[in-house]
Design a protein around this motif. Structure first.
Motif, mmCIF file in Angstrom:
data_model
loop_
_atom_site.group_PDB
_atom_site.id
_atom_site.type_symbol
_atom_site.label_atom_id
_atom_site.label_comp_id
_atom_site.label_asym_id
_atom_site.label_seq_id
_atom_site.Cartn_x
_atom_site.Cartn_y
_atom_site.Cartn_z
ATOM 1 N N THR A 162 9.721 -0.938 -7.689
ATOM 2 C CA THR A 162 8.794 -0.858 -6.564
ATOM 3 C C THR A 162 8.726 -2.228 -5.902
ATOM 4 O OG1 THR A 162 7.404 0.897 -7.481
ATOM 5 C CG2 THR A 162 6.381 -0.571 -5.881
ATOM 6 N N PHE A 163 8.839 -2.240 -4.573
ATOM 7 C CA PHE A 163 8.690 -3.482 -3.818
ATOM 8 C C PHE A 163 7.332 -3.439 -3.131
ATOM 9 C CE2 PHE A 163 9.283 -5.952 0.189
ATOM 10 C CZ PHE A 163 9.463 -7.191 -0.398
ATOM 11 N N GLY A 164 6.475 -4.414 -3.451
ATOM 12 C CA GLY A 164 5.138 -4.444 -2.883
ATOM 13 C C GLY A 164 4.943 -5.595 -1.912
ATOM 14 N N ILE A 165 4.213 -5.338 -0.852
ATOM 15 C CA ILE A 165 3.865 -6.362 0.142
ATOM 16 C C ILE A 165 2.348 -6.392 0.238
ATOM 17 C CG2 ILE A 165 4.143 -7.165 2.516
ATOM 18 C CD1 ILE A 165 6.610 -5.360 2.710
ATOM 19 N N LEU A 166 1.753 -7.553 0.011
ATOM 20 C CA LEU A 166 0.299 -7.667 0.012
ATOM 21 C C LEU A 166 -0.168 -8.626 1.105
ATOM 22 C CD1 LEU A 166 -0.359 -8.024 -3.825
ATOM 23 C CD2 LEU A 166 -0.204 -5.930 -2.466
ATOM 24 N N ASN A 167 -1.330 -8.325 1.704
ATOM 25 C CA ASN A 167 -1.902 -9.292 2.641
ATOM 26 C C ASN A 167 -2.856 -10.208 1.880
ATOM 27 O OD1 ASN A 167 -4.281 -7.842 2.289
ATOM 28 N ND2 ASN A 167 -4.717 -7.693 4.477
ATOM 29 N N TRP A 168 -3.604 -11.031 2.582
ATOM 30 C CA TRP A 168 -4.380 -12.071 1.919
ATOM 31 C C TRP A 168 -5.719 -11.588 1.376
ATOM 32 C CZ3 TRP A 168 -9.170 -13.064 3.969
ATOM 33 C CH2 TRP A 168 -9.395 -12.637 5.284
ATOM 34 N N CYS A 169 -6.154 -10.408 1.779
ATOM 35 C CA CYS A 169 -7.445 -9.907 1.308
ATOM 36 C C CYS A 169 -7.376 -9.514 -0.166
ATOM 37 C CB CYS A 169 -7.879 -8.700 2.135
ATOM 38 S SG CYS A 169 -8.261 -9.064 3.849
ATOM 39 N N ASP A 170 -8.352 -9.904 -0.942
ATOM 40 C CA ASP A 170 -8.467 -9.502 -2.349
ATOM 41 C C ASP A 170 -7.153 -9.661 -3.104
ATOM 42 O OD1 ASP A 170 -10.995 -8.782 -1.524
ATOM 43 O OD2 ASP A 170 -10.505 -6.668 -1.326
#
Length: 400
Positions: free
Chosen positions: A135-143
């Protein structure tokens, strides 16, 4: 972190998450939203180094045959996070500007997520899984801590290894979690964090890799829509979790004090989850509009804005100057169209935006429909309840 920055030992660990110096690796700075100072650096993954990350997660995925090993590893991870919870909370505050007391709640919520999984009955270790994928995950800066923990549980419990590209604004928290995950064995590769300033290049590399069977994203709708289109073209399954915003409605018979307290909690304090429903605007009967707005202005004027590491701080800085500019544009457009901004004391820095009430807003305004980057509450006044019939509302009288 005695001086508000990451200590040197932590910096060395985060700069080389694999524990070795494999050639020259570029780095980028993580800046404090509060004062712009550099609070740490992160390795900048690019096309020359991403292959090593994919190789690592693929090897780890190949060793994954039962859920038992996943549960055991997640439980060990939870214990290490618990020991480091204060340090993680400070890292969150330093790089995102989230007030420290809310950052602590985020870490505790992440631990509760892990505890829920670890306390569930273990899947029989005799169960053999098919060859695991990635799985490739992309996260933003929140939490950043809660989001990464949630994505890790989701991926690993489904028999997949997880390679994450965190936000360039919040890479330190993700790298810290990856360091706590590592034990020096092949299972380390089940969770890899690869910070990068080339988000599009990272996505393309993931979509081209034969072992990536899923893409997961947490963040804004605009970025989410782009990722949806890219994954659709590449025929790769994708899960996009975006921030949702809905109006609050106040009934004319509501107790103004209790309603205002609930609104302040829901509108100006960060929710526990990045994707939790947030307030787009407040619908108030015109008959009590003046009283409600006056009470809200009085309440927000009491909120403490400042250093996120200060225990008294209720509202931290905006994440960056881009967010400050966008918020300013939304306010200017609304005021030009007839909205009235509550008189607020100007902050010393654009990012130190003081909570404000935007009265006489209209539902069609961008400030009520678009993504809101700061502590601003638009108020829409209505004369008749039928004006709310086509609007899906949150209940302003509900518990925050």
């Amino acid at each position: 972190m005695l001086d508000g920055r990451l200590d040197e030992a932590t910096q060395r660990l985060l700069a080389h998450p694999f524990g070795v110096r494999a050639g020259v690796i570029r780095h980028f700075d993580i800046n404090s939203p509060f004062d712009g100072s550099v609070v740490g650096t992160a390795p900048d993954t690019d096309c020359r180094t991403i292959a090593a990350f994919f190789e690592r997660v693929v090897i780890a995925a190949g060793t994954l045959h039962t859920a038992q090993v996943v549960q055991e590893r997640l439980c060990t991870w939870a214990k290490r996070i618990a020991v480091q919870r204060e340090k993680l909370a400070r890292t969150i505050s330093l790089e995102t500007g989230k007030p420290i007391r809310f950052a602590r709640v985020e870490v505790l919520t992440a631990l509760a997520t892990l505890d829920l999984y670890c306390s569930s009955p273990a899947v029989s270790p005799a169960r053999e899984w098919t060859a695991a994928q990635v799985t490739f995950g992309i996260l933003n800066w929140c939490d950043p801590v809660l989001s990464l923990v949630t994505e890790t549980v989701a991926a690993l419990s489904n028999g997949r290894a997880l390679l994450v590209k965190p936000s360039t604004r919040a890479s330190l928290s993700s790298l810290s979690l990856a360091a706590l995950w590592n034990e020096g064995d092949d299972l380390d590769g089940l969770l890899c964090v690869a910070p990068s300033t080339d988000a599009i290049g990272m996505l393309r590399a993931a979509l081209m890799h034969s072992r990536v069977s899923e893409v997961r994203f947490r963040g804004s709708r605009e970025v989410g829509n782009y990722i949806l289109r890219a994954c659709d073209e590449a025929l790769v399954p994708v899960t996009v979790t975006t921030v949702t915003r809905s109006p609050f409605a106040v009934d004319e018979h509501s107790d103004i004090k209790s309603v205002c307290d609930s609104i302040i909690q829901r509108a100006f304090f960060p929710p526990l989850r990045a994707e939790a429903e947030r307030v787009s605007c407040l619908y108030v009967p015109d008959s009590i509009g003046d009283s409600v707005v006056s009470a809200l202005i009085s309440r927000v004027s009491q909120l403490h804005v400042g250093d996120p590491l200060d225990e008294r701080t209720d509202v931290g800085p905006l994440i960056d100057d881009v967010a400050a500019t966008l918020l300013e544009e939304q306010i200017e457009e609304a005021v030009a169209a007839g909205a009235v901004l509550s008189a607020i004391e100007s902050a010393a820095e654009p990012r130190h935006f003081r909570p404000a009430i935007l009265d006489y807003a209209q539902p069609s305004m961008r400030v009520c429909q678009g993504e809101l980057e700061g502590p601003l509450l638009p108020v829409v006044r209505y004369k008749h309840p039928h004006e709310l019939q086509d609007v899906q509302m949150l209940n302003a009288d509900s518990t925050a």
